[in-house]
Design a protein around this motif. Sequence first.
Motif: not given
Length: 113
Positions: A84-99
């Motif tokens: 991702g381009n920033d920490v926020k988008s990367m965190t959101q992607s990480l959370v979405a995948e780890s669910v």
Amino acid sequence: MTNQSYMIDANGNIIETASCTNDPDGKIAKENAERKAKENREKEEKVKEKRAAKKAEEEKAAKKRAEKSAEGKETGDYTLSVTGNDVKSMTQSLVAESVSISAPDRSSFDIKA
């Protein structure tokens, strides 16, 4: 009459204030107080019942989670790649995948730039 007072203002005018009641022995006030106390007890009982139901539901959910983990679901290390381009988008992607992953109790992750 329960109260009466007089006041003389600066111009010499007399002001009278009087308080009256139709409940001289306090019977109506006592009944109202008892009714309010009963309503408050009923409200408290409802709150206690809701809390007990919520606690029972939480315990049931915890028991289900424990049963699922005891069924032999895989636990261990997982690797997720997130870009991702920033920490926020990367965190959101990480959370979405780890669910969808059942992670062990002691989980952690490292962010590499």
